[in-house]
Scaffold this active site. Structure first.
Site, PDB file in Angstrom:
ATOM      1  N   THR A 268       0.861  -1.182   0.000  1.00  0.00           N
ATOM      2  CA  THR A 268       0.000   0.000   0.000  1.00  0.00           C
ATOM      3  C   THR A 268       0.893   1.227   0.000  1.00  0.00           C
ATOM      4  OG1 THR A 268      -1.701  -1.197   1.238  1.00  0.00           O
ATOM      5  CG2 THR A 268      -1.857   1.210   1.189  1.00  0.00           C
TER       6      THR A 268
ATOM      7  N   LYS B  93      -7.538   1.372  -2.120  1.00  0.00           N
ATOM      8  CA  LYS B  93      -7.050   0.799  -0.866  1.00  0.00           C
ATOM      9  C   LYS B  93      -6.931   1.865   0.222  1.00  0.00           C
ATOM     10  CE  LYS B  93      -5.202  -2.113   2.050  1.00  0.00           C
ATOM     11  NZ  LYS B  93      -3.908  -2.767   1.870  1.00  0.00           N
TER      12      LYS B  93
END
Length: 276
Positions: A100, A175
């Site tokens: 991420t 995300k």
């Protein structure tokens, strides 16, 4: 297009943490030839014992594999790994970023990959280690339709929900919103249970009630299981990182977005907001 549903591939994986290791193991269990690289050899010992090949360097892994997954912690780590991978990988190979990170980092990397004749898919995951081991992760993808289809059969070895959201960077944007929403839901859970205590409502009874009522959320259920907010300090650090990443890409007033505001009390109570 090749039949990726049945093709056995030479897959590589870098980032064998609590989530990356079970992802890599699922790939190998599905019949793919797995090569791994890690800074600490002991981190790869279990996978090597199961049949994975240890690479002596990142470049060595890149040469050996036509599919490489990367699941390291942050932008700096991803760029460092990719600087060594991209020159080594054979044209036509696929690089998949499960970390991420900032969407802009993926946009830069996909352009660098294209210069080398490689495809890159932005593919952060959601679900955690046990979900990875069960093969039921969610993967949020950004990239071309070609890269998505190229990766899909391998992604299906560890995930059940795999969605292409747009070009490279779109998976990261999704995300970051998802994780900021998780943090916000935990913040709201913190406020709700604190309020219930002030009103004299039994905390445990209310937590069980909400699990079956309209106020339920995954974030609430996670928070309700905690003996105290500090018990989630490790997870809260990662959520704080993603809340800050989301703030950095939002237009307008980046520091006062609604998800960050909702998440703030929980992140403060977890003791992570004053850490460097």
């Amino acid at each position: 297009m090749a039949d990726t549903a049945t093709k056995t591939r030479s897959v590589g994986f870098i980032g064998l943490g609590s989530q990356g290791a079970p992802i890599a193991e699922r790939m190998m269990q599905a019949g793919h030839k797995l090569t791994v690289w890690t800074r600490r050899p002991d981190a790869a010992a279990d996978l090597v014992a199961l049949g994975a090949a240890p690479a002596g360097s990142i470049a060595e892994l890149g040469v050996a594999c036509d599919y490489v997954g990367v699941c390291v912690i942050d932008d700096t780590g991803v760029v460092e790994v990719c600087d060594q991978l991209l020159p080594a990988m054979k044209p036509g190979s696929l690089l998949v970023i499960h970390s991420t990170i900032l969407p802009q980092t993926c946009e830069i990397l996909v352009a660098c990959a294209a210069e080398k004749g490689l495809e890159l898919l932005d593919a952060p995951v959601s679900g955690g280690g046990p979900t990875a081991a069960a093969g039921t992760l969610t993967v949020m993808c950004g990239g071309t339709e070609s890269a998505f289809e190229n990766a899909k059969a391998v992604l299906e070895t560890f995930a059940t929900k795999i969605v292409l959201l747009g070009p490279a960077g779109a998976g990261q944007r999704a995300k970051l919103v998802n994780n900021a929403l998780m943090a916000a839901n935990m913040g709201l859970a913190y406020a709700a249970l604190d309020m219930a205590g002030e009103l004299g409502v039994d905390r445990a009874a209310l937590a069980d009630l909400i699990k079956h009522s309209s106020g339920r959320s995954f974030g609430f259920e996670v928070f309700a299981r905690l003996p105290r907010p500090e018990a989630f300090a490790h997870g809260a650090k990662l959520l704080l990182k993603d809340v800050k990443l989301l703030a950095s890409i939002l237009p307008g007033d980046r520091e006062t977005n609604s998800l960050a505001i909702a998440a703030g009390p929980f992140l403060d109570a977890a003791g992570v907001t004053n850490e460097s």
